[in-house]
Design a protein around this motif. Sequence first.
Motif, mmCIF file in Angstrom:
data_model
loop_
_atom_site.group_PDB
_atom_site.id
_atom_site.type_symbol
_atom_site.label_atom_id
_atom_site.label_comp_id
_atom_site.label_asym_id
_atom_site.label_seq_id
_atom_site.Cartn_x
_atom_site.Cartn_y
_atom_site.Cartn_z
ATOM 1 N N VAL A 93 0.869 -1.167 0.000
ATOM 2 C CA VAL A 93 0.000 0.000 0.000
ATOM 3 C C VAL A 93 0.909 1.221 0.000
ATOM 4 N N TYR A 94 0.678 2.127 -0.952
ATOM 5 C CA TYR A 94 1.501 3.322 -1.091
ATOM 6 C C TYR A 94 0.763 4.519 -0.503
ATOM 7 N N TYR A 95 1.477 5.264 0.342
ATOM 8 C CA TYR A 95 0.912 6.407 1.036
ATOM 9 C C TYR A 95 1.609 7.692 0.622
ATOM 10 N N CYS A 96 0.827 8.712 0.433
ATOM 11 C CA CYS A 96 1.331 10.059 0.236
ATOM 12 C C CYS A 96 1.458 10.716 1.604
ATOM 13 N N ALA A 97 2.518 11.500 1.797
ATOM 14 C CA ALA A 97 2.735 12.170 3.081
ATOM 15 C C ALA A 97 3.242 13.580 2.848
ATOM 16 N N ALA A 98 2.957 14.460 3.807
ATOM 17 C CA ALA A 98 3.397 15.849 3.702
ATOM 18 C C ALA A 98 3.922 16.323 5.049
ATOM 19 N N ALA A 99 4.928 17.191 4.990
ATOM 20 C CA ALA A 99 5.565 17.690 6.207
ATOM 21 C C ALA A 99 5.614 19.213 6.192
ATOM 22 N N THR A 100 5.387 19.802 7.346
ATOM 23 C CA THR A 100 5.512 21.248 7.489
ATOM 24 C C THR A 100 6.836 21.645 8.128
ATOM 25 N N ALA A 101 7.516 20.718 8.751
ATOM 26 C CA ALA A 101 8.771 21.033 9.434
ATOM 27 C C ALA A 101 9.842 21.434 8.428
ATOM 28 N N ILE A 102 10.597 22.463 8.772
ATOM 29 C CA ILE A 102 11.668 22.943 7.899
ATOM 30 C C ILE A 102 12.909 22.110 8.175
ATOM 31 N N LEU A 103 12.947 20.927 7.569
ATOM 32 C CA LEU A 103 14.036 19.975 7.711
ATOM 33 C C LEU A 103 14.400 19.462 6.328
ATOM 34 N N PRO A 104 15.590 18.863 6.167
ATOM 35 C CA PRO A 104 15.898 18.242 4.871
ATOM 36 C C PRO A 104 14.831 17.232 4.495
ATOM 37 N N CYS A 105 14.459 17.217 3.235
ATOM 38 C CA CYS A 105 13.388 16.327 2.791
ATOM 39 C C CYS A 105 13.941 14.918 2.599
ATOM 40 N N ARG A 106 13.884 14.159 3.662
ATOM 41 C CA ARG A 106 14.324 12.769 3.629
ATOM 42 C C ARG A 106 13.133 11.884 3.932
ATOM 43 N N LEU A 107 13.389 10.675 4.433
ATOM 44 C CA LEU A 107 12.306 9.693 4.552
ATOM 45 C C LEU A 107 12.109 9.215 5.988
ATOM 46 N N GLU A 108 12.273 10.136 6.946
ATOM 47 C CA GLU A 108 11.982 9.779 8.331
ATOM 48 C C GLU A 108 10.500 9.959 8.577
ATOM 49 N N ARG A 109 9.806 8.909 8.938
ATOM 50 C CA ARG A 109 8.354 8.961 9.118
ATOM 51 C C ARG A 109 7.936 10.031 10.107
ATOM 52 N N GLU A 110 8.695 10.204 11.169
ATOM 53 C CA GLU A 110 8.275 11.113 12.237
ATOM 54 C C GLU A 110 8.242 12.573 11.794
ATOM 55 N N ASN A 111 8.877 12.879 10.679
ATOM 56 C CA ASN A 111 8.892 14.259 10.195
ATOM 57 C C ASN A 111 7.639 14.620 9.410
ATOM 58 N N TYR A 112 6.822 13.640 9.080
ATOM 59 C CA TYR A 112 5.648 13.878 8.236
ATOM 60 C C TYR A 112 4.393 13.886 9.106
ATOM 61 N N ASN A 113 3.637 14.968 9.006
ATOM 62 C CA ASN A 113 2.478 15.114 9.880
ATOM 63 C C ASN A 113 1.137 14.981 9.179
ATOM 64 N N TYR A 114 1.137 14.800 7.863
ATOM 65 C CA TYR A 114 -0.118 14.560 7.147
ATOM 66 C C TYR A 114 0.053 13.319 6.283
ATOM 67 N N TRP A 115 -1.000 12.495 6.251
ATOM 68 C CA TRP A 115 -0.948 11.223 5.524
ATOM 69 C C TRP A 115 -2.239 10.996 4.760
ATOM 70 N N GLY A 116 -2.106 10.382 3.590
ATOM 71 C CA GLY A 116 -3.276 9.951 2.850
ATOM 72 C C GLY A 116 -3.733 8.586 3.326
ATOM 73 N N GLN A 117 -4.791 8.082 2.686
ATOM 74 C CA GLN A 117 -5.363 6.795 3.083
ATOM 75 C C GLN A 117 -4.670 5.617 2.422
ATOM 76 N N GLY A 118 -3.913 5.863 1.374
ATOM 77 C CA GLY A 118 -3.165 4.799 0.720
ATOM 78 C C GLY A 118 -3.843 4.261 -0.524
ATOM 79 N N THR A 119 -3.029 3.722 -1.419
ATOM 80 C CA THR A 119 -3.525 3.071 -2.625
ATOM 81 C C THR A 119 -2.711 1.796 -2.840
ATOM 82 N N GLN A 120 -3.407 0.722 -3.188
ATOM 83 C CA GLN A 120 -2.766 -0.589 -3.299
ATOM 84 C C GLN A 120 -2.058 -0.737 -4.643
ATOM 85 N N VAL A 121 -0.826 -1.227 -4.590
ATOM 86 C CA VAL A 121 -0.072 -1.593 -5.788
ATOM 87 C C VAL A 121 0.291 -3.070 -5.659
ATOM 88 N N THR A 122 -0.099 -3.849 -6.658
ATOM 89 C CA THR A 122 0.181 -5.278 -6.648
ATOM 90 C C THR A 122 0.942 -5.635 -7.917
#
Length: 125
Positions: A93-122
């Motif tokens: 399941v692929y999720y879109c995420a968005a962050a408001t924190a002014i940090l380098p745009c990397r892939l730490e989950r805790e930095n992202y405060n908005y999430w979508g519901q997800g879409t399945q990829v098989t």
Amino acid sequence: RVQLVESGGGSVQAGGSLRLSCAASGYTYNLHCMAWFRQAPGKEREGVAAIWTGGTSTYYADSVKGRFTISQDNAGNTLYLQMNGLNPDDTAVYYCAAATAILPCRLERENYNYWGQGTQVTVSS
């Protein structure tokens, strides 16, 4: 608040391609990073790719480098993930995420405060 809605998931054979989209609405003016994460059954959610909303700076997980491309429209309200050379390990399941924190745009989950519901990829072999 910010709302994120993903689309474009589906089923594809190994070697195929898919393009995911994420429509952002609401208070999008203060978003700093957007990203794609994925979660396979029984596994932790992992980061796939991230992009700085103010330009074209991107960051990818090693597992998708050279196969996936993250991008956004000029208005910054739609996020894309072009996925080529898909293999069964990309099934999740692929999720879109968005962050408001002014940090380098990397892939730490805790930095992202908005999430979508997800879409399945098989991906089938």
